[in-house]
Motif scaffolding. Structure first.
Motif, PDB file in Angstrom:
ATOM      1  N   TYR A  40      23.883-106.722 -61.043  1.00 16.99           N
ATOM      2  CA  TYR A  40      23.427-108.995 -61.017  1.00 16.99           C
ATOM      3  C   TYR A  40      22.448-109.069 -61.860  1.00 16.99           C
ATOM      4  O   TYR A  40      21.737-107.440 -62.676  1.00 16.99           O
ATOM      5  CB  TYR A  40      22.950-109.240 -59.476  1.00 16.99           C
ATOM      6  CG  TYR A  40      24.202-108.656 -58.031  1.00 16.99           C
ATOM      7  CD1 TYR A  40      25.937-110.060 -58.522  1.00 16.99           C
ATOM      8  CD2 TYR A  40      24.757-107.601 -57.304  1.00 16.99           C
ATOM      9  CE1 TYR A  40      26.002-109.787 -57.066  1.00 16.99           C
ATOM     10  CE2 TYR A  40      25.216-107.869 -56.628  1.00 16.99           C
ATOM     11  CZ  TYR A  40      26.702-109.047 -56.971  1.00 16.99           C
ATOM     12  OH  TYR A  40      27.805-108.137 -55.557  1.00 16.99           O
ATOM     13  N   SER A  41      22.033-110.353 -62.454  1.00 16.09           N
ATOM     14  CA  SER A  41      21.197-110.904 -62.704  1.00 16.09           C
ATOM     15  C   SER A  41      20.416-111.530 -62.004  1.00 16.09           C
ATOM     16  O   SER A  41      21.141-112.705 -61.468  1.00 16.09           O
ATOM     17  CB  SER A  41      21.799-111.268 -64.187  1.00 16.09           C
ATOM     18  OG  SER A  41      20.175-111.520 -64.988  1.00 16.09           O
ATOM     19  N   TYR A  42      18.947-111.298 -61.983  1.00 18.90           N
ATOM     20  CA  TYR A  42      17.799-112.418 -61.319  1.00 18.90           C
ATOM     21  C   TYR A  42      17.132-113.583 -62.066  1.00 18.90           C
ATOM     22  O   TYR A  42      16.190-112.929 -62.492  1.00 18.90           O
ATOM     23  CB  TYR A  42      17.252-111.798 -59.920  1.00 18.90           C
ATOM     24  CG  TYR A  42      18.143-110.595 -59.772  1.00 18.90           C
ATOM     25  CD1 TYR A  42      19.452-111.382 -58.021  1.00 18.90           C
ATOM     26  CD2 TYR A  42      18.343-109.274 -59.460  1.00 18.90           C
ATOM     27  CE1 TYR A  42      19.635-110.418 -57.349  1.00 18.90           C
ATOM     28  CE2 TYR A  42      19.755-108.835 -58.936  1.00 18.90           C
ATOM     29  CZ  TYR A  42      19.771-109.169 -57.710  1.00 18.90           C
ATOM     30  OH  TYR A  42      21.035-107.769 -56.568  1.00 18.90           O
ATOM     31  N   LEU A  43      17.390-114.515 -62.206  1.00 18.24           N
ATOM     32  CA  LEU A  43      17.105-115.377 -62.897  1.00 18.24           C
ATOM     33  C   LEU A  43      16.426-116.963 -62.682  1.00 18.24           C
ATOM     34  O   LEU A  43      16.768-117.232 -61.159  1.00 18.24           O
ATOM     35  CB  LEU A  43      18.085-116.402 -63.864  1.00 18.24           C
ATOM     36  CG  LEU A  43      17.329-117.140 -64.905  1.00 18.24           C
ATOM     37  CD1 LEU A  43      17.006-115.974 -66.342  1.00 18.24           C
ATOM     38  CD2 LEU A  43      18.508-118.148 -65.723  1.00 18.24           C
ATOM     39  N   LEU A  44      14.796-116.384 -62.806  1.00 14.60           N
ATOM     40  CA  LEU A  44      13.726-117.530 -61.851  1.00 14.60           C
ATOM     41  C   LEU A  44      13.592-118.910 -62.684  1.00 14.60           C
ATOM     42  O   LEU A  44      12.539-118.119 -63.500  1.00 14.60           O
ATOM     43  CB  LEU A  44      12.599-116.744 -61.144  1.00 14.60           C
ATOM     44  CG  LEU A  44      11.690-117.403 -60.550  1.00 14.60           C
ATOM     45  CD1 LEU A  44      11.867-117.768 -59.051  1.00 14.60           C
ATOM     46  CD2 LEU A  44      10.120-116.251 -60.357  1.00 14.60           C
ATOM     47  N   THR A  45      13.147-119.558 -62.266  1.00 17.86           N
ATOM     48  CA  THR A  45      13.151-121.040 -63.235  1.00 17.86           C
ATOM     49  C   THR A  45      12.085-121.249 -62.367  1.00 17.86           C
ATOM     50  O   THR A  45      11.847-121.189 -61.310  1.00 17.86           O
ATOM     51  CB  THR A  45      15.109-121.563 -63.691  1.00 17.86           C
ATOM     52  OG1 THR A  45      14.969-122.895 -62.933  1.00 17.86           O
ATOM     53  CG2 THR A  45      15.448-120.687 -63.942  1.00 17.86           C
ATOM     54  N   LYS A  46      11.933-122.856 -63.446  1.00 21.71           N
ATOM     55  CA  LYS A  46      10.810-123.092 -62.651  1.00 21.71           C
ATOM     56  C   LYS A  46      10.981-124.078 -60.770  1.00 21.71           C
ATOM     57  O   LYS A  46      10.733-124.735 -60.161  1.00 21.71           O
ATOM     58  CB  LYS A  46      10.222-125.004 -63.241  1.00 21.71           C
ATOM     59  CG  LYS A  46       9.219-124.793 -63.180  1.00 21.71           C
ATOM     60  CD  LYS A  46       8.698-125.607 -63.930  1.00 21.71           C
ATOM     61  CE  LYS A  46       6.987-126.663 -63.219  1.00 21.71           C
ATOM     62  NZ  LYS A  46       6.417-127.355 -64.586  1.00 21.71           N
ATOM     63  N   GLU A  47      12.426-124.162 -61.471  1.00 20.59           N
ATOM     64  CA  GLU A  47      13.212-125.021 -60.022  1.00 20.59           C
ATOM     65  C   GLU A  47      14.192-124.127 -58.943  1.00 20.59           C
ATOM     66  O   GLU A  47      14.017-125.292 -58.329  1.00 20.59           O
ATOM     67  CB  GLU A  47      14.461-126.083 -60.898  1.00 20.59           C
ATOM     68  CG  GLU A  47      13.219-127.228 -61.726  1.00 20.59           C
ATOM     69  CD  GLU A  47      14.927-128.325 -62.293  1.00 20.59           C
ATOM     70  OE1 GLU A  47      15.792-127.530 -61.920  1.00 20.59           O
ATOM     71  OE2 GLU A  47      14.346-129.728 -62.558  1.00 20.59           O
ATOM     72  N   GLU A  48      14.344-122.899 -59.351  1.00 23.23           N
ATOM     73  CA  GLU A  48      15.527-122.134 -59.003  1.00 23.23           C
ATOM     74  C   GLU A  48      15.703-120.695 -58.863  1.00 23.23           C
ATOM     75  O   GLU A  48      15.479-120.895 -59.982  1.00 23.23           O
ATOM     76  CB  GLU A  48      16.831-123.208 -58.407  1.00 23.23           C
ATOM     77  CG  GLU A  48      17.120-122.798 -59.574  1.00 23.23           C
ATOM     78  CD  GLU A  48      18.915-123.749 -59.513  1.00 23.23           C
ATOM     79  OE1 GLU A  48      19.186-124.402 -58.117  1.00 23.23           O
ATOM     80  OE2 GLU A  48      19.586-124.153 -60.707  1.00 23.23           O
ATOM     81  N   LEU A  49      16.421-120.105 -57.916  1.00 21.68           N
ATOM     82  CA  LEU A  49      16.733-118.880 -58.032  1.00 21.68           C
ATOM     83  C   LEU A  49      18.041-118.957 -58.051  1.00 21.68           C
ATOM     84  O   LEU A  49      18.666-118.904 -56.941  1.00 21.68           O
ATOM     85  CB  LEU A  49      15.410-117.715 -56.940  1.00 21.68           C
ATOM     86  CG  LEU A  49      16.117-116.612 -57.268  1.00 21.68           C
ATOM     87  CD1 LEU A  49      16.312-115.414 -57.769  1.00 21.68           C
ATOM     88  CD2 LEU A  49      15.769-116.073 -56.018  1.00 21.68           C
ATOM     89  N   ILE A  50      18.506-118.379 -59.595  1.00 19.64           N
ATOM     90  CA  ILE A  50      19.992-117.896 -59.253  1.00 19.64           C
ATOM     91  C   ILE A  50      20.137-116.613 -59.563  1.00 19.64           C
ATOM     92  O   ILE A  50      19.439-115.817 -60.522  1.00 19.64           O
ATOM     93  CB  ILE A  50      19.922-118.714 -60.694  1.00 19.64           C
ATOM     94  CG1 ILE A  50      19.579-120.054 -61.012  1.00 19.64           C
ATOM     95  CG2 ILE A  50      21.950-119.188 -60.639  1.00 19.64           C
ATOM     96  CD1 ILE A  50      19.859-121.239 -62.282  1.00 19.64           C
ATOM     97  N   ILE A  51      21.035-116.545 -58.566  1.00 17.83           N
ATOM     98  CA  ILE A  51      21.578-114.966 -59.372  1.00 17.83           C
ATOM     99  C   ILE A  51      23.194-115.141 -59.909  1.00 17.83           C
ATOM    100  O   ILE A  51      24.555-115.901 -59.148  1.00 17.83           O
ATOM    101  CB  ILE A  51      21.913-114.465 -57.705  1.00 17.83           C
ATOM    102  CG1 ILE A  51      20.595-114.489 -56.663  1.00 17.83           C
ATOM    103  CG2 ILE A  51      22.375-113.304 -57.332  1.00 17.83           C
ATOM    104  CD1 ILE A  51      20.336-113.501 -55.742  1.00 17.83           C
ATOM    105  N   TYR A  52      23.015-113.805 -60.668  1.00 22.10           N
ATOM    106  CA  TYR A  52      24.534-114.261 -61.179  1.00 22.10           C
ATOM    107  C   TYR A  52      25.416-112.819 -60.851  1.00 22.10           C
ATOM    108  O   TYR A  52      24.461-111.503 -60.886  1.00 22.10           O
ATOM    109  CB  TYR A  52      24.617-114.626 -63.448  1.00 22.10           C
ATOM    110  CG  TYR A  52      24.346-115.445 -62.828  1.00 22.10           C
ATOM    111  CD1 TYR A  52      25.085-116.526 -63.630  1.00 22.10           C
ATOM    112  CD2 TYR A  52      22.748-115.916 -63.455  1.00 22.10           C
ATOM    113  CE1 TYR A  52      24.379-118.030 -63.470  1.00 22.10           C
ATOM    114  CE2 TYR A  52      22.295-117.647 -63.715  1.00 22.10           C
ATOM    115  CZ  TYR A  52      22.646-118.543 -64.559  1.00 22.10           C
ATOM    116  OH  TYR A  52      22.106-119.029 -64.479  1.00 22.10           O
ATOM    117  N   ASN A  53      26.667-112.341 -61.067  1.00 19.07           N
ATOM    118  CA  ASN A  53      27.233-111.111 -61.075  1.00 19.07           C
ATOM    119  C   ASN A  53      27.522-110.524 -62.494  1.00 19.07           C
ATOM    120  O   ASN A  53      27.472-111.656 -63.401  1.00 19.07           O
ATOM    121  CB  ASN A  53      28.512-111.806 -60.007  1.00 19.07           C
ATOM    122  CG  ASN A  53      29.724-112.011 -60.643  1.00 19.07           C
ATOM    123  OD1 ASN A  53      29.903-112.578 -61.975  1.00 19.07           O
ATOM    124  ND2 ASN A  53      30.822-112.210 -60.010  1.00 19.07           N
TER     125      ASN A  53
END
Length: 260
Positions: free
Chosen positions: A169-182
């Motif tokens: 998985y990849s864990y991307l933290l943006t200013k608006e949300e945390l998004i987890i991708y496979n």
């Protein structure tokens, strides 16, 4: 009626109230570094100082630098056999082996389908996650074949604060949300960012930093639980299994952390 309402409120609070997770100081180590890159299960410390990455254990300290590439933007030691370094100024990534010897160099400016990269992180096998600023998408990039294996479907239009990953998985933290991708670039989970600025992944659970306070998000949970750190200055932090490391510019503190 009032009694029933009080019962309902009490039940609601008990469902959502979370007791803070407590930590216990184990030891402190003096260390002067610009950035702590990571710590493995054996206590080996990877850190940077004056544009050089160091690997330090009980028996030796080894190092690597590449002054021709300019300032070292980021380093990732999730896979200690394939450590990746990123130099944003020259749009270049370097892969090191466990002796900090260079095994691959990826110049994103000279490959076919030029990529303007701002963030990188470890991927599975011979891949790394990269954020392509031109397309505003995350990509799984194979540095041996110099091809993109997968990418996120939609552009990410919120400023990127942090990027971490493991083999799945990849864990991307943006200013608006945390998004987890496979690994295929599909969204697994989205959570609103309530002021978090940094994240650390450990066994597919997340630790988040907000205003010098730490929080925990379990692998299969949507509940974010505070961690009781008693106002310790947190410049950098890492979690390895049940050990929390906090670095404050001169001292690396090691805490036992138990999560039920």
């Amino acid at each position: 009626m009032k009694y029933a309402l009080f019962l309902f409120l009490g039940f609601t609070i008990s469902m959502y109230a979370q007791n803070p997770i407590e930590i216990t100081l184990v030891k402190q180590t003096k260390l002067k570094a610009d950035t702590i890159v990571g710590i493995d299960n054996f206590g080996t410390i990877f850190y940077t100082k004056l544009n050089t990455i160091y690997k330090k254990n009980k028996s030796e300290t080894i190092s690597y630098n590449n002054l021709q590439l300019g300032e070292l933007t980021s380093a990732n030691s999730f896979n200690p056999l394939k450590i990746n370094l990123f130099y944003q100024e020259l749009n270049t990534a370097i892969i090191l082996d466990n002796r900090l010897a260079e095994i691959f160099k990826i110049d994103f400016s000279s490959i076919n389908n030029y990529k303007n990269v701002s963030h990188t992180s470890t991927g599975f096998d011979n891949t790394i996650w990269i954020f392509n600023q031109d397309t505003q998408r995350l990509e799984v990039f194979d540095y041996k074949t110099k091809t993109t294996k997968a990418q996120t479907l939609k552009p990410i239009d919120s400023p990127i604060l942090d990027l971490k990953s493991n083999y799945n998985y990849s864990y991307l933290l943006t200013k608006e949300e945390l998004i987890i991708y496979n690994y295929f670039g599909s969204v697994v989970k989205k959570i609103k960012n309530d002021g978090y600025t940094k994240l650390v992944e450990n066994n597919e659970s997340l630790f988040l930093l907000k205003d010098n306070n730490l929080f925990y998000l379990g692998k299969d949970s949507k509940d974010i639980i505070p961690i009781k750190t008693d106002n310790i200055l947190i410049q950098q932090f890492f979690v390895i299994n049940e050990t929390l490391y906090i670095y404050n510019d001169e001292t690396l503190q090691e805490f036992q952390i138990k999560i039920k």
